[in-house]
Every structure is written in C-alpha cells, then in structure tokens.
Design an enzyme around this catalytic site. Structure first.
Site, PDB file in Angstrom:
ATOM      1  N   HIS A 224       0.821  -1.217   0.000  1.00 18.15           N
ATOM      2  CA  HIS A 224       0.000   0.000   0.000  1.00 18.15           C
ATOM      3  C   HIS A 224       0.859   1.274   0.000  1.00 18.15           C
ATOM      4  O   HIS A 224       0.334   2.373   0.117  1.00 18.15           O
ATOM      5  CB  HIS A 224      -0.921  -0.035   1.232  1.00 18.15           C
ATOM      6  CG  HIS A 224      -2.080   0.905   1.165  1.00 18.15           C
ATOM      7  ND1 HIS A 224      -2.265   1.930   2.064  1.00 18.15           N
ATOM      8  CD2 HIS A 224      -3.122   0.976   0.289  1.00 18.15           C
ATOM      9  CE1 HIS A 224      -3.364   2.587   1.771  1.00 18.15           C
ATOM     10  NE2 HIS A 224      -3.917   2.032   0.707  1.00 18.15           N
ATOM     11  N   LYS A 226       3.302   4.387  -1.206  1.00 19.70           N
ATOM     12  CA  LYS A 226       3.368   5.306  -2.338  1.00 19.70           C
ATOM     13  C   LYS A 226       4.719   6.026  -2.270  1.00 19.70           C
ATOM     14  O   LYS A 226       4.928   6.866  -1.389  1.00 19.70           O
ATOM     15  CB  LYS A 226       2.247   6.342  -2.286  1.00 19.70           C
ATOM     16  CG  LYS A 226       0.847   5.794  -2.538  1.00 19.70           C
ATOM     17  CD  LYS A 226       0.154   5.407  -1.284  1.00 19.70           C
ATOM     18  CE  LYS A 226      -1.301   5.022  -1.582  1.00 19.70           C
ATOM     19  NZ  LYS A 226      -1.878   4.172  -0.546  1.00 19.70           N
ATOM     20  N   ASP A 231      17.137   9.618  -8.070  1.00 21.04           N
ATOM     21  CA  ASP A 231      18.560   9.871  -7.823  1.00 21.04           C
ATOM     22  C   ASP A 231      18.949   9.784  -6.345  1.00 21.04           C
ATOM     23  O   ASP A 231      19.947  10.376  -5.919  1.00 21.04           O
ATOM     24  CB  ASP A 231      18.972  11.248  -8.365  1.00 21.04           C
ATOM     25  CG  ASP A 231      18.843  11.338  -9.875  1.00 21.04           C
ATOM     26  OD1 ASP A 231      18.870  10.278 -10.530  1.00 21.04           O
ATOM     27  OD2 ASP A 231      18.713  12.462 -10.392  1.00 21.04           O
ATOM     28  N   HIS A 407      -8.875  11.413   1.334  1.00 24.43           N
ATOM     29  CA  HIS A 407      -7.984  10.251   1.345  1.00 24.43           C
ATOM     30  C   HIS A 407      -6.657  10.547   2.034  1.00 24.43           C
ATOM     31  O   HIS A 407      -5.822   9.665   2.191  1.00 24.43           O
ATOM     32  CB  HIS A 407      -7.757   9.798  -0.103  1.00 24.43           C
ATOM     33  CG  HIS A 407      -7.187   8.428  -0.249  1.00 24.43           C
ATOM     34  ND1 HIS A 407      -5.985   8.175  -0.872  1.00 24.43           N
ATOM     35  CD2 HIS A 407      -7.655   7.214   0.148  1.00 24.43           C
ATOM     36  CE1 HIS A 407      -5.737   6.884  -0.858  1.00 24.43           C
ATOM     37  NE2 HIS A 407      -6.728   6.268  -0.245  1.00 24.43           N
ATOM     38  N   LYS A 409      -3.943  10.958   4.787  1.00 26.31           N
ATOM     39  CA  LYS A 409      -3.710  10.312   6.080  1.00 26.31           C
ATOM     40  C   LYS A 409      -2.710  11.176   6.853  1.00 26.31           C
ATOM     41  O   LYS A 409      -1.530  11.241   6.506  1.00 26.31           O
ATOM     42  CB  LYS A 409      -3.130   8.899   5.890  1.00 26.31           C
ATOM     43  CG  LYS A 409      -3.985   7.978   4.977  1.00 26.31           C
ATOM     44  CD  LYS A 409      -3.518   8.018   3.568  1.00 26.31           C
ATOM     45  CE  LYS A 409      -3.964   6.884   2.687  1.00 26.31           C
ATOM     46  NZ  LYS A 409      -5.293   6.429   2.685  1.00 26.31           N
ATOM     47  N   ASP A 414      -0.154  18.520  18.969  1.00 28.44           N
ATOM     48  CA  ASP A 414       0.256  19.783  19.603  1.00 28.44           C
ATOM     49  C   ASP A 414       0.891  20.758  18.618  1.00 28.44           C
ATOM     50  O   ASP A 414       1.707  21.612  19.012  1.00 28.44           O
ATOM     51  CB  ASP A 414       1.222  19.501  20.759  1.00 28.44           C
ATOM     52  CG  ASP A 414       0.575  18.700  21.877  1.00 28.44           C
ATOM     53  OD1 ASP A 414      -0.666  18.694  21.952  1.00 28.44           O
ATOM     54  OD2 ASP A 414       1.303  18.057  22.653  1.00 28.44           O
TER      55      ASP A 414
END
Length: 489
Positions: A224, A226, A231, A407, A409, A414
């Site tokens: 899952h 991404k 380089d 979508h 996350k 604080d």
C-alpha cells in the site's frame, strides 16, 4: 429416507461443536487479538464451512514461505544500512524536542529508519501539481527513478508519468516500477506494461497472488506504499496513488478523491530509496542487489544538508514482529498535551487506538477526527459509524468532509509533531498492509499540515452528539452488527 435425514442431522449436530472447539483451540494457540478471535469464532459458529474457508485464506498473517525466506535473507544487510544511517547522522535524536524524542527511539526500535536532519520538505495538496511535479523530477533524473504504488490507474495525467519514464529510460536512466498486483489490476491489464518494458523500464508485480500457494500465505496482504524516488536525493510520498482523480473511480458515488503528498529533498529521500530497494529485493528475489546497494551507499559521501527539516521514514507491515505503526499511533495520541487532529478515509481502529482517543479527550486534549462523509465501502462505512457514539461521548470532535472522498492520512500532535503517509486508521493498514509513514519533528511543517486540515474542516460538517443519538434504530443495529466484523475488515 426419513431415517437417513435424521442420521445426517444428528451427525452434523455432533460434529458442529467439535469443529468450533478445535477452531477455538487454534485461535487460542496463535494468540489473535481478543476482538479478532471472538469475531472469527462467531463466524465459524454461525457458518462453519464459510468461516473456516475464509480463515484459511485470510485468517492469519503468514507472509508465505518464499517471502519469509527473502525477508530473513535481507535482514542483516538492512540492519547494516540502518547502522550506516546512524553513523552518518549521529545523535540526531538530540535535535528533537525532548517531549518527542521517545517517539524516534520507538520508531527505530520497531524497524524504522533513523531520524535524519538537513531535509527540504514541501507539502502539496493538488493532484495535478503533484503529478506534474513528479514528471518534472523524472525528466531531470540523472541516474535512477524508482516508482512504488498500490494503484496505478491509467488515464489523464497518470499517463504522462508513464511517458516521462519512457523518456528517462531512453536517456539511459535506470527506471524501475513496483506495483501491487491487485491494486493495480487495471494497469497490468492495459498496454502500459508492454510499452514500459519495451522502453527498458523494469516492472514487478508486488504481493503477487499464486492460487496454488494460498495455503502457505494470505492472499490479501497488499503493498500500500506510495513512493517516487529520484537519484536517491528527491522523493515523493503520501496518500495519492498514481492516478488522475478525474479518471479514477468516477462511478463510486463518492466524488473525487482528495489527497496530499510531500516532496522531500535530502537524506530522507535516500531513506525512502532504501525502503524501495528492500521491497524490490524481496519481490524480485534479488537479495544480492540490496547488498550491492548497501556497498554503493558506503562509498558515497555524507550528503550535504538540503534544508532544515528533521524526518524519520518508518515502513510497516505484516513482516514485522510487532504491529509497529499501531504502537507509534498509540504513543503519539497518548503523548499529546493540547491537541490531536487526525484525517483518514477509513476509520476502523483497533481497541488500543480507540481507547487512546477517548482517553486523550477525557483528560482535556482537544481531539478532532476528520473523515469523509461518504466512502467507497458500505461495510467500512457502517463499521466506522459504530465507533462514533463512544468517541462523541468522550468529547472527541468528529467532522465529516463533504468535498469528496478525503484520502489524506495525517496526524498532528500539539502542532509540533506530524505523522504523514499511506496509513489508514483501520485494521488493514495497521496489521496487513505494507505501508510507509514519515515522522516530521517540526512545528513549522506541522503548522502547514494543520492549515491543510483547517481547509478540510472548512468543507466539513460536524457531527452533533444529540442528533447522532437520535439515529434510526435500524441504522444503529446495522452499525453495531457490522462492528462485530470490524476486526476482520
């Protein structure tokens, strides 16, 4: 005839408790979390054949013999790589605000990369800007481009990323693409694999499903993460899959997906590249390739600082001995003194995180949870809603985003510390998916994420506790019934 039916019924009556008892012993032996164990026992009691068949497919967390052997083979080199980062960036933890230093120690103890300073970091929340930024970085690549996603959905600007990879390969750039087999099923069925392969781009299916091997490993363990790494110096990560929202799941009835990514320049990009290298070695079986990457890293000089941000990259997944990301989320919420703001598309927490959020709110921490009003799964929607009443009663503020399927996350504590990446606050992300999370120890960047969260709040509707309590009885019954299945979702 009647005697035969009676005999068969008696036999089934006698066998049923034996099946349930043996299954319960298995559950006890493997020490599943209580909620998960009880859910499985309930299913097997009600539907023995269906329940046991499902358990054999997805009930435990075996990664499969081949994957396990590859992970064990790569572990020594991975430990050496972590030690190399520690040696190159000594005592970085001391640069972290004392209150959050224990988070860095916990993350590294549980398999995360060490925190590294000297990074440039930019937050982006527009999909087109993100995709075109990736294209620009690929076009400027000098040696390598590494791409890792759960979903590559052909169409729109996502196709332009593929064209950029073809151009890069034509210039002699080493290009590799690692995509989850199930999540990117549409891509694998398209003309893109052949086009990229013919151009010299290497492609591998991650978490490939082999029907004949299902008895040795789960079919629903998914990659899952991404990551786009260029380089070893530039990287992108976050919640956006390699998709153009205007061409993705338009018939799902939830609106366009709303995501955010960060562009990292500096040592943390090298850490993300290392995580990609580990995944590539495991999926390809080229363990020696990771050792060669380690040897190459040893020869490179310590990279110069590109910015001021201190970042820690934390991979997580079922191959780790503990549910490391669950521990980090729990610790972050319990460490909060003033405020916790979370965004997640899917909210089906484990018991520990559920209790931690309530506890934080009860001790005076301002806890805000932002979730989409509509999601692309009815089961998840009902399960998620089943937690709301208890959270509201504890003082948690729940906002429903109305501008599409939120979508992103993110978790900000604080306004000083941020968790940002691919992890949903659900059982799948916490226990079954291979995920990537960045821990950013910086008030300035945390302020940027809070500003983005405020934009989400401006397009959200708060859940009123009194109105929520007056929901129709049938709705509450559906939600509570689905919650029994929550540990399995």
């Amino acid at each position: 005839m009647v005697w035969a039916l009676a005999t068969e019924s008696t036999l089934l009556y006698l066998i049923h408790p034996l099946i349930v008892s043996l299954f319960a012993l298995r559950i006890i032996w493997v020490r599943r979390p209580p909620g998960v164990a009880l859910a499985w026992i309930l299913i097997v009691t009600i539907m023995p054949i269906v329940g046991i068949s499902a358990y054999l497919l997805i009930g435990e967390r075996p990664t499969g013999r081949t994957r396990k052997e590859r992970i064990e083979a790569i572990a020594p080199a991975y430990a050496e790589m972590t030690a190399l980062f520690d040696a190159r960036f000594p005592q970085t933890t001391r640069l972290i605000t004392p209150h959050f230093q224990a988070m860095a120690v916990l993350a590294e103890h549980h398999g995360g990369m060490p925190p590294v300073a000297g990074n440039q970091l930019a937050l982006h929340a527009d999909a087109q800007t993100i995709l075109h930024g990736m294209i620009a970085d690929i076009d400027a690549a000098r040696s390598r481009c590494d791409i890792e996603f759960y979903i590559w959905n052909p169409g729109g600007t996502a196709d332009l990323v593929g064209e950029a990879l073809i151009r890069a390969a034509a210039r002699g750039i080493a290009c590799r693409v690692l995509l989850d087999e199930l999540g990117s099923a549409t891509f694998w069925k398209s003309a893109w694999p052949d086009r990229l392969g013919q151009a010299g781009v290497k492609l591998i299916k991650a978490c490939a499903i082999h029907p004949l091997r299902l008895q040795f490993g789960r079919a629903d363990l998914r990659l899952h993460r991404k990551i786009v790494a260029v380089d070893q110096h530039i990287a992108w990560t976050g919640s956006l899959n390699l998709v153009d929202p205007a061409f993705f799941k338009q018939d799902a009835g939830v609106g366009e997906w709303v995501d955010a990514m960060v562009r990292v320049v500096g040592p943390a990009a090298s850490a993300l590249t290392t995580i990609f290298e580990g995944d590539w070695a495991v999926e390809s079986g080229n363990i020696q390739g990771f050792t060669e990457f380690l040897n190459q890293m040893r020869k490179l000089p310590v990279p110069a600082a590109a910015g001021e941000y201190l970042i820690q990259a934390v991979p997580s997944g079922p191959s780790y001995k503990v549910t490391n990301i669950s521990h980090l989320l729990l610790s972050a919420v319990l460490d909060a003194r003033k405020e916790v703001v979370l965004t997640t598309p899917y909210f089906v927490p484990d018991d520990a995180l559920f209790q931690a959020l309530q506890t934080a709110a009860c001790r005076g921490v301002d806890v805000t949870l932002i979730v989409p009003e509509r999601v692309d799964s009815k089961l998840v929607r009902y399960a998620s809603r089943s937690y709301m009443a208890d959270l509201l009663a504890a003082g948690v503020k729940i906002q429903q985003f109305t501008g599409g399927l939120l979508h992103t996350k993110s978790l900000v504590v604080d306004s000083e510390f941020t968790l940002f990446g691919s992890v949903n606050l659900d059982m799948r992300s916490l226990r079954l998916n291979y995920e990537i999370t960045l821990m950013i120890y910086d008030a300035g960047f945390s302020g940027q994420v809070r500003a983005l969260q405020q934009q989400y709040l401006a397009r959200s509707t708060p859940i009123n506790p009194d109105t929520w309590a007056d929901r129709p009885l049938l709705e509450r019954l559906k939600e509570n019934a689905t919650q029994l299945m929550a540990p399995l979702l």
